[in-house]
Motif scaffolding. Structure first.
Motif, PDB file in Angstrom:
ATOM      1  N   CYS A 113      54.977  45.231  44.573  1.00 10.40           N
ATOM      2  CA  CYS A 113      53.805  45.722  44.861  1.00 10.40           C
ATOM      3  C   CYS A 113      52.951  45.517  46.032  1.00 10.40           C
ATOM      4  CB  CYS A 113      53.019  45.515  43.658  1.00 10.40           C
ATOM      5  SG  CYS A 113      53.524  46.171  42.128  1.00 10.40           S
ATOM      6  N   ASP A 114      52.548  46.667  46.842  1.00  6.33           N
ATOM      7  CA  ASP A 114      51.659  46.620  47.931  1.00  6.33           C
ATOM      8  C   ASP A 114      50.251  46.600  47.522  1.00  6.33           C
ATOM      9  OD1 ASP A 114      53.700  46.239  49.914  1.00  6.33           O
ATOM     10  OD2 ASP A 114      53.992  48.570  49.924  1.00  6.33           O
ATOM     11  N   PHE A 115      49.882  47.371  46.246  1.00  5.91           N
ATOM     12  CA  PHE A 115      48.865  47.737  45.657  1.00  5.91           C
ATOM     13  C   PHE A 115      48.722  47.386  44.330  1.00  5.91           C
ATOM     14  CE2 PHE A 115      50.568  51.673  45.981  1.00  5.91           C
ATOM     15  CZ  PHE A 115      50.195  52.189  44.911  1.00  5.91           C
ATOM     16  N   TYR A 116      47.680  47.298  43.683  1.00  3.02           N
ATOM     17  CA  TYR A 116      47.706  47.162  42.188  1.00  3.02           C
ATOM     18  C   TYR A 116      46.877  48.301  41.572  1.00  3.02           C
ATOM     19  CZ  TYR A 116      49.833  42.552  42.544  1.00  3.02           C
ATOM     20  OH  TYR A 116      50.450  41.398  42.832  1.00  3.02           O
ATOM     21  N   LEU A 117      46.716  48.818  40.393  1.00  6.18           N
ATOM     22  CA  LEU A 117      46.051  49.690  39.899  1.00  6.18           C
ATOM     23  C   LEU A 117      45.169  48.991  39.026  1.00  6.18           C
ATOM     24  CD1 LEU A 117      48.081  52.911  39.302  1.00  6.18           C
ATOM     25  CD2 LEU A 117      46.658  52.325  41.168  1.00  6.18           C
ATOM     26  N   GLY A 118      44.119  48.328  39.348  1.00  6.66           N
ATOM     27  CA  GLY A 118      43.233  47.556  38.418  1.00  6.66           C
ATOM     28  C   GLY A 118      42.397  48.225  37.573  1.00  6.66           C
ATOM     29  N   SER A 119      41.745  47.536  36.904  1.00  7.47           N
ATOM     30  CA  SER A 119      40.584  48.184  35.874  1.00  7.47           C
ATOM     31  C   SER A 119      39.273  48.660  36.775  1.00  7.47           C
ATOM     32  CB  SER A 119      40.169  47.425  34.803  1.00  7.47           C
ATOM     33  OG  SER A 119      41.175  47.133  34.017  1.00  7.47           O
ATOM     34  N   ILE A 120      38.835  49.974  36.259  1.00  7.68           N
ATOM     35  CA  ILE A 120      37.516  50.434  37.079  1.00  7.68           C
ATOM     36  C   ILE A 120      36.419  50.732  36.282  1.00  7.68           C
ATOM     37  CG2 ILE A 120      36.902  52.159  38.536  1.00  7.68           C
ATOM     38  CD1 ILE A 120      39.707  52.219  39.886  1.00  7.68           C
ATOM     39  N   VAL A 121      35.135  49.939  36.433  1.00  6.79           N
ATOM     40  CA  VAL A 121      33.935  50.309  35.999  1.00  6.79           C
ATOM     41  C   VAL A 121      33.364  51.516  36.693  1.00  6.79           C
ATOM     42  CG1 VAL A 121      31.824  49.714  35.007  1.00  6.79           C
ATOM     43  CG2 VAL A 121      33.816  48.208  34.993  1.00  6.79           C
ATOM     44  N   THR A 122      33.121  52.704  35.822  1.00  2.87           N
ATOM     45  CA  THR A 122      32.513  53.766  36.635  1.00  2.87           C
ATOM     46  C   THR A 122      31.026  54.100  35.886  1.00  2.87           C
ATOM     47  OG1 THR A 122      34.546  54.686  37.151  1.00  2.87           O
ATOM     48  CG2 THR A 122      32.515  55.969  37.338  1.00  2.87           C
ATOM     49  N   LYS A 123      29.881  54.249  36.830  1.00  5.64           N
ATOM     50  CA  LYS A 123      28.707  54.466  36.168  1.00  5.64           C
ATOM     51  C   LYS A 123      28.052  55.463  37.170  1.00  5.64           C
ATOM     52  CE  LYS A 123      28.076  52.154  32.382  1.00  5.64           C
ATOM     53  NZ  LYS A 123      27.447  52.320  31.013  1.00  5.64           N
ATOM     54  N   GLY A 124      28.365  56.625  37.052  1.00  4.87           N
ATOM     55  CA  GLY A 124      27.740  57.570  37.954  1.00  4.87           C
ATOM     56  C   GLY A 124      28.578  57.298  39.322  1.00  4.87           C
ATOM     57  N   ASP A 125      27.819  57.362  40.439  1.00  2.00           N
ATOM     58  CA  ASP A 125      28.326  56.910  41.636  1.00  2.00           C
ATOM     59  C   ASP A 125      28.730  55.326  41.827  1.00  2.00           C
ATOM     60  OD1 ASP A 125      28.266  59.339  42.858  1.00  2.00           O
ATOM     61  OD2 ASP A 125      26.099  59.188  43.326  1.00  2.00           O
ATOM     62  N   LEU A 126      28.396  54.517  41.025  1.00  2.00           N
ATOM     63  CA  LEU A 126      28.762  53.194  41.119  1.00  2.00           C
ATOM     64  C   LEU A 126      30.287  52.973  40.468  1.00  2.00           C
ATOM     65  CD1 LEU A 126      28.142  50.313  41.502  1.00  2.00           C
ATOM     66  CD2 LEU A 126      27.335  49.942  39.082  1.00  2.00           C
ATOM     67  N   LYS A 127      31.211  52.277  41.313  1.00  2.00           N
ATOM     68  CA  LYS A 127      32.287  51.944  40.906  1.00  2.00           C
ATOM     69  C   LYS A 127      32.609  50.257  41.299  1.00  2.00           C
ATOM     70  CE  LYS A 127      35.132  56.020  40.690  1.00  2.00           C
ATOM     71  NZ  LYS A 127      36.567  56.539  40.512  1.00  2.00           N
ATOM     72  N   ILE A 128      33.196  49.710  40.060  1.00  2.00           N
ATOM     73  CA  ILE A 128      33.329  48.270  40.587  1.00  2.00           C
ATOM     74  C   ILE A 128      35.070  48.383  40.138  1.00  2.00           C
ATOM     75  CG2 ILE A 128      33.018  45.912  39.474  1.00  2.00           C
ATOM     76  CD1 ILE A 128      30.303  47.081  38.612  1.00  2.00           C
ATOM     77  N   ALA A 129      35.668  47.518  40.952  1.00  2.00           N
ATOM     78  CA  ALA A 129      37.097  47.412  40.802  1.00  2.00           C
ATOM     79  C   ALA A 129      37.388  46.088  40.223  1.00  2.00           C
ATOM     80  CB  ALA A 129      37.806  47.785  42.154  1.00  2.00           C
ATOM     81  N   ILE A 130      38.302  45.768  39.204  1.00  2.00           N
ATOM     82  CA  ILE A 130      38.539  44.464  38.642  1.00  2.00           C
ATOM     83  C   ILE A 130      40.158  44.274  38.995  1.00  2.00           C
ATOM     84  CG2 ILE A 130      38.595  42.992  36.587  1.00  2.00           C
ATOM     85  CD1 ILE A 130      36.010  45.074  35.663  1.00  2.00           C
ATOM     86  N   SER A 131      40.492  43.180  39.354  1.00  2.00           N
ATOM     87  CA  SER A 131      41.838  42.667  39.576  1.00  2.00           C
ATOM     88  C   SER A 131      42.038  41.299  39.054  1.00  2.00           C
ATOM     89  CB  SER A 131      42.190  42.884  41.295  1.00  2.00           C
ATOM     90  OG  SER A 131      43.350  42.323  41.387  1.00  2.00           O
ATOM     91  N   THR A 132      42.968  41.105  38.489  1.00  2.00           N
ATOM     92  CA  THR A 132      43.473  39.619  38.364  1.00  2.00           C
ATOM     93  C   THR A 132      44.651  39.181  39.113  1.00  2.00           C
ATOM     94  OG1 THR A 132      44.892  40.375  36.464  1.00  2.00           O
ATOM     95  CG2 THR A 132      42.688  39.463  35.827  1.00  2.00           C
ATOM     96  N   ASN A 133      44.912  39.935  40.336  1.00  2.00           N
ATOM     97  CA  ASN A 133      46.019  39.668  41.220  1.00  2.00           C
ATOM     98  C   ASN A 133      47.262  40.093  40.611  1.00  2.00           C
ATOM     99  OD1 ASN A 133      46.785  39.064  43.926  1.00  2.00           O
ATOM    100  ND2 ASN A 133      46.946  36.869  43.437  1.00  2.00           N
ATOM    101  N   GLY A 134      47.356  40.987  39.615  1.00  2.00           N
ATOM    102  CA  GLY A 134      48.564  41.510  38.916  1.00  2.00           C
ATOM    103  C   GLY A 134      49.029  40.408  37.706  1.00  2.00           C
TER     104      GLY A 134
END
Length: 190
Positions: A113-134
């Motif tokens: 993998c060159d990238f992971y699809l982590g979990s994402i928290v969305t609250k309106g325009d706020l986005k927080i990406a969460i990764s555990t390095n796969g």
């Protein structure tokens, strides 16, 4: 140590290719469209599930091609997800992607993998990406659920107000940063 660099992509300006038409591909399609409703996705698979086909009826930016993967399918694509049930096919897709300098994610194979699809928290325009390095998608999911519960829905109003304030500032960049830092400094202090 997690050395990943998180970025937020304007997926309506890029072209995803997902190879595979089963459950894993369905999950990836759902994830992408949940976070980026205007994403451009082409699915290539010998068989495409009815669940994916039903999504394509509402997503004008989705193209379905029922056939076996060929290297030319990678042409004009920027991001690839290999989601077939065949590890050998996924490795071929990986190698072909690397030869073309196309970023790839091979489902459930972090080493390819060159990238992971982590979990994402969305609250309106706020986005927080969460990764555990796969290493633990389940942990990312639980953290996403935690943040979704504790972050108030009113954050959008705050974001809008800060944007309006920022737009009203008539000063140079450094002065704007200082003014915004001062006004947001108390957000997390108790």
């Amino acid at each position: 140590m997690n050395t990943l660099y998180p970025i937020f992509l304007k997926t309506e300006k890029l072209h995803f290719l997902i190879i595979g038409g089963g459950k894993t591909a369905f999950e990836k399609v759902n994830f992408i469209y949940k976070n980026s409703p205007d994403a451009i996705i082409t699915i290539v698979a010998k068989e495409i599930s009815e669940e994916i086909k039903s999504i394509s009826t509402t997503q004008k930016s989705m193209i379905l091609i029922e056939k076996t993967f060929e290297p030319n399918d990678l042409n004009n694509k920027q991001l690839v997800i290999a989601a077939t049930a065949d590890k050998n096919t996924n490795e071929v897709i990986y190698k072909e992607s690397k030869q073309r300098n196309v970023l790839i994610n091979v489902a459930d194979t972090p080493d390819l993998c060159d990238f992971y699809l982590g979990s994402i928290v969305t609250k309106g325009d706020l986005k927080i990406a969460i990764s555990t390095n796969g290493k633990s998608p389940t942990m990312s999911k639980r953290l996403r659920e935690f943040f979704e519960d504790i972050l108030p829905d009113e954050l959008q109003t705050l974001i809008d107000n800060l944007h309006e304030y920022r737009s009203s500032l008539k000063m140079n960049f450094e002065q704007k940063v200082k003014a915004l830092n001062e006004i947001t400094d108390t957000f997390l202090k108790k």
